[in-house]
Write a protein that holds these residues in place. Sequence first.
Motif, PDB file in Angstrom:
ATOM      1  N   LEU A  15       6.128  -2.086  12.526  1.00  0.00           N
ATOM      2  CA  LEU A  15       6.258  -2.677  11.192  1.00  0.00           C
ATOM      3  C   LEU A  15       7.733  -2.582  10.825  1.00  0.00           C
ATOM      4  CD1 LEU A  15       3.251  -0.872   9.459  1.00  0.00           C
ATOM      5  CD2 LEU A  15       3.249  -3.025  10.714  1.00  0.00           C
ATOM      6  N   PHE A  16       8.333  -3.689  10.437  1.00  0.00           N
ATOM      7  CA  PHE A  16       9.766  -3.713  10.202  1.00  0.00           C
ATOM      8  C   PHE A  16      10.087  -4.482   8.939  1.00  0.00           C
ATOM      9  CE2 PHE A  16      14.151  -3.609  11.433  1.00  0.00           C
ATOM     10  CZ  PHE A  16      14.684  -4.789  10.972  1.00  0.00           C
ATOM     11  N   GLY A  17      11.023  -3.985   8.155  1.00  0.00           N
ATOM     12  CA  GLY A  17      11.504  -4.717   6.993  1.00  0.00           C
ATOM     13  C   GLY A  17      11.713  -3.818   5.792  1.00  0.00           C
ATOM     14  N   PRO A  18      12.473  -4.301   4.826  1.00  0.00           N
ATOM     15  CA  PRO A  18      12.759  -3.519   3.621  1.00  0.00           C
ATOM     16  C   PRO A  18      11.470  -3.132   2.884  1.00  0.00           C
ATOM     17  CG  PRO A  18      14.154  -5.472   3.714  1.00  0.00           C
ATOM     18  CD  PRO A  18      13.129  -5.606   4.803  1.00  0.00           C
ATOM     19  N   GLY A  19      11.394  -1.877   2.483  1.00  0.00           N
ATOM     20  CA  GLY A  19      10.267  -1.408   1.687  1.00  0.00           C
ATOM     21  C   GLY A  19       9.001  -1.093   2.454  1.00  0.00           C
ATOM     22  N   ARG A  20       9.005  -1.268   3.761  1.00  0.00           N
ATOM     23  CA  ARG A  20       7.780  -1.064   4.546  1.00  0.00           C
ATOM     24  C   ARG A  20       7.334   0.391   4.570  1.00  0.00           C
ATOM     25  NH1 ARG A  20       6.381  -5.450   7.988  1.00  0.00           N
ATOM     26  NH2 ARG A  20       4.342  -4.475   7.880  1.00  0.00           N
ATOM     27  N   ILE A  21       8.202   1.332   4.192  1.00  0.00           N
ATOM     28  CA  ILE A  21       7.803   2.731   4.158  1.00  0.00           C
ATOM     29  C   ILE A  21       6.637   2.928   3.185  1.00  0.00           C
ATOM     30  CG2 ILE A  21       9.422   3.492   2.356  1.00  0.00           C
ATOM     31  CD1 ILE A  21       8.517   5.419   5.580  1.00  0.00           C
ATOM     32  N   ALA A  22       6.495   2.042   2.217  1.00  0.00           N
ATOM     33  CA  ALA A  22       5.372   2.120   1.270  1.00  0.00           C
ATOM     34  C   ALA A  22       4.032   1.978   1.982  1.00  0.00           C
ATOM     35  CB  ALA A  22       5.519   1.036   0.202  1.00  0.00           C
ATOM     36  N   GLU A  23       4.042   1.433   3.200  1.00  0.00           N
ATOM     37  CA  GLU A  23       2.822   1.255   3.980  1.00  0.00           C
ATOM     38  C   GLU A  23       2.470   2.477   4.825  1.00  0.00           C
ATOM     39  OE1 GLU A  23       2.752  -2.652   5.962  1.00  0.00           O
ATOM     40  OE2 GLU A  23       4.394  -3.206   4.596  1.00  0.00           O
ATOM     41  N   LEU A  24       3.249   3.540   4.696  1.00  0.00           N
ATOM     42  CA  LEU A  24       3.003   4.742   5.487  1.00  0.00           C
ATOM     43  C   LEU A  24       1.600   5.309   5.275  1.00  0.00           C
ATOM     44  CD1 LEU A  24       4.060   6.855   7.486  1.00  0.00           C
ATOM     45  CD2 LEU A  24       5.032   8.078   5.528  1.00  0.00           C
ATOM     46  N   PRO A  25       1.103   5.431   4.043  1.00  0.00           N
ATOM     47  CA  PRO A  25      -0.267   5.936   3.879  1.00  0.00           C
ATOM     48  C   PRO A  25      -1.314   5.072   4.594  1.00  0.00           C
ATOM     49  CG  PRO A  25       0.906   6.087   1.809  1.00  0.00           C
ATOM     50  CD  PRO A  25       1.777   5.283   2.745  1.00  0.00           C
ATOM     51  N   GLU A  30      -5.023   4.213   9.176  1.00  0.00           N
ATOM     52  CA  GLU A  30      -5.395   3.444  10.363  1.00  0.00           C
ATOM     53  C   GLU A  30      -5.423   4.326  11.610  1.00  0.00           C
ATOM     54  OE1 GLU A  30      -3.562  -0.198  12.970  1.00  0.00           O
ATOM     55  OE2 GLU A  30      -3.318  -0.299  10.800  1.00  0.00           O
ATOM     56  N   ALA A  31      -4.531   5.311  11.659  1.00  0.00           N
ATOM     57  CA  ALA A  31      -4.470   6.221  12.807  1.00  0.00           C
ATOM     58  C   ALA A  31      -5.469   7.371  12.678  1.00  0.00           C
ATOM     59  CB  ALA A  31      -3.053   6.777  12.949  1.00  0.00           C
ATOM     60  N   GLY A  32      -6.162   7.450  11.535  1.00  0.00           N
ATOM     61  CA  GLY A  32      -7.129   8.521  11.323  1.00  0.00           C
ATOM     62  C   GLY A  32      -6.504   9.828  10.862  1.00  0.00           C
ATOM     63  N   ILE A  33      -5.308   9.747  10.306  1.00  0.00           N
ATOM     64  CA  ILE A  33      -4.596  10.941   9.841  1.00  0.00           C
ATOM     65  C   ILE A  33      -4.845  11.126   8.343  1.00  0.00           C
ATOM     66  CG2 ILE A  33      -2.350  12.058   9.582  1.00  0.00           C
ATOM     67  CD1 ILE A  33      -1.334  10.286  11.897  1.00  0.00           C
ATOM     68  N   ARG A  34      -5.374  12.293   7.991  1.00  0.00           N
ATOM     69  CA  ARG A  34      -5.610  12.620   6.577  1.00  0.00           C
ATOM     70  C   ARG A  34      -4.743  13.780   6.095  1.00  0.00           C
ATOM     71  NH1 ARG A  34     -10.800  12.621   8.751  1.00  0.00           N
ATOM     72  NH2 ARG A  34     -10.727  14.858   8.504  1.00  0.00           N
ATOM     73  N   ARG A  35      -4.234  14.574   7.039  1.00  0.00           N
ATOM     74  CA  ARG A  35      -3.432  15.753   6.696  1.00  0.00           C
ATOM     75  C   ARG A  35      -2.259  15.855   7.672  1.00  0.00           C
ATOM     76  NH1 ARG A  35      -3.740  20.276   3.677  1.00  0.00           N
ATOM     77  NH2 ARG A  35      -3.102  22.231   4.631  1.00  0.00           N
ATOM     78  N   PRO A  36      -1.245  14.985   7.518  1.00  0.00           N
ATOM     79  CA  PRO A  36      -0.148  14.952   8.489  1.00  0.00           C
ATOM     80  C   PRO A  36       0.881  16.052   8.285  1.00  0.00           C
ATOM     81  CG  PRO A  36       0.259  13.354   6.779  1.00  0.00           C
ATOM     82  CD  PRO A  36      -1.116  13.942   6.503  1.00  0.00           C
ATOM     83  N   GLY A  52      11.607  11.281  -0.700  1.00  0.00           N
ATOM     84  CA  GLY A  52      10.817  10.101  -1.064  1.00  0.00           C
ATOM     85  C   GLY A  52       9.573   9.948  -0.211  1.00  0.00           C
ATOM     86  N   VAL A  53       9.696  10.227   1.081  1.00  0.00           N
ATOM     87  CA  VAL A  53       8.538  10.146   1.977  1.00  0.00           C
ATOM     88  C   VAL A  53       7.528  11.239   1.630  1.00  0.00           C
ATOM     89  CG1 VAL A  53       7.766  10.401   4.376  1.00  0.00           C
ATOM     90  CG2 VAL A  53       9.742   8.979   3.849  1.00  0.00           C
ATOM     91  N   LEU A  54       8.011  12.443   1.361  1.00  0.00           N
ATOM     92  CA  LEU A  54       7.107  13.535   0.960  1.00  0.00           C
ATOM     93  C   LEU A  54       6.386  13.196  -0.347  1.00  0.00           C
ATOM     94  CD1 LEU A  54       9.375  16.557   1.902  1.00  0.00           C
ATOM     95  CD2 LEU A  54       7.168  15.982   2.964  1.00  0.00           C
ATOM     96  N   ASP A  55       7.109  12.596  -1.293  1.00  0.00           N
ATOM     97  CA  ASP A  55       6.481  12.160  -2.552  1.00  0.00           C
ATOM     98  C   ASP A  55       5.401  11.114  -2.284  1.00  0.00           C
ATOM     99  OD1 ASP A  55       8.222  13.819  -3.968  1.00  0.00           O
ATOM    100  OD2 ASP A  55       9.547  12.170  -4.604  1.00  0.00           O
ATOM    101  N   LEU A  56       5.715  10.164  -1.420  1.00  0.00           N
ATOM    102  CA  LEU A  56       4.766   9.115  -1.054  1.00  0.00           C
ATOM    103  C   LEU A  56       3.514   9.709  -0.414  1.00  0.00           C
ATOM    104  CD1 LEU A  56       4.229   6.025  -0.701  1.00  0.00           C
ATOM    105  CD2 LEU A  56       5.453   6.198   1.474  1.00  0.00           C
ATOM    106  N   MET A  57       3.713  10.657   0.486  1.00  0.00           N
ATOM    107  CA  MET A  57       2.584  11.322   1.138  1.00  0.00           C
ATOM    108  C   MET A  57       1.712  12.042   0.103  1.00  0.00           C
ATOM    109  SD  MET A  57       4.628  12.954   4.430  1.00  0.00           S
ATOM    110  CE  MET A  57       3.408  14.233   4.693  1.00  0.00           C
ATOM    111  N   GLU A  58       2.365  12.791  -0.767  1.00  0.00           N
ATOM    112  CA  GLU A  58       1.630  13.564  -1.772  1.00  0.00           C
ATOM    113  C   GLU A  58       0.854  12.648  -2.716  1.00  0.00           C
ATOM    114  OE1 GLU A  58       2.614  17.585  -4.131  1.00  0.00           O
ATOM    115  OE2 GLU A  58       4.037  15.955  -4.504  1.00  0.00           O
ATOM    116  N   LYS A  59       1.485  11.598  -3.174  1.00  0.00           N
ATOM    117  CA  LYS A  59       0.843  10.646  -4.090  1.00  0.00           C
ATOM    118  C   LYS A  59      -0.378   9.994  -3.437  1.00  0.00           C
ATOM    119  CE  LYS A  59       1.771   6.615  -6.951  1.00  0.00           C
ATOM    120  NZ  LYS A  59       2.737   5.593  -7.341  1.00  0.00           N
TER     121      LYS A  59
END
Length: 168
Positions: A15-25, A30-36, A52-59
Motif C-alpha cells: 500500500l503506497f501513498g500519502p496518508g496510507r498509515i491511517a489504514e494500519l488498523p 486483515e492479518a489477524g493481529i489484535r495485539r501487535p 502518531g502510529v502508537l496513537d493510531l494503534m491505541e485509538k
Amino acid sequence: MTTLTANWSYPTRILFGPGRIAELPAACAEAGIRRPLLVTDRGLAGLPITAGVLDLMEKAGLGRALFAEVDPNPTDANLEAGIRAYREGGHDGVIAFGGGSGLDLGKLVAFQQGQTRPVWDFEDIGDWWTRAEADRIAPIVAVPTTAGTGSEVGRAGVVTNSARIPRR
C-alpha cells in the motif's frame, strides 16, 4: 544473444501513498493481529511519526506496545530481548516500523518467537529454511520509513551473531 531467466517469489501486497498509515488498523485486522508489538529502532522511537502510529494503534484498540531495543545492525541480543517483549506482552503479531534494522528485527521477532530451534538453524544455507515451523510464525505488517533496503518486501532478516564479532 544472452537470455535472462529468473524466478521471483515475493507475493507482497504493498500500500503506497500519502496518508496510507491511517489504514494500519485495517491491515492488522486483515492479518489477524489484535495485539501487535510495534518494533522500531531507538532513533525512531522518540519521534513524532512513531508517537502518531502508537496513537493510531491505541485509538483502534490495538494497544500501545513499543519495542525499540534495535541496534543499527541488529544482534542476537536484540532478537532475544524482542522475543521476550513479545511473549511477556501476550502479543499476536508484529508491526515492523522503520528502516532496514527495525524491519529486519521485526520480521525476526515474528518468525523466531514461535520456533523451537535457535535462529542460527535457519541460516540461508541449502534447504535450512525447511526447518521452520511455518504455522508458528506470527503475522507481520511492515511499514518502511525509508527508501533503502527493501526489507519490507522480502522474507529474510539480517541479524549479527555476537559470538562471531571479533573482540578488540
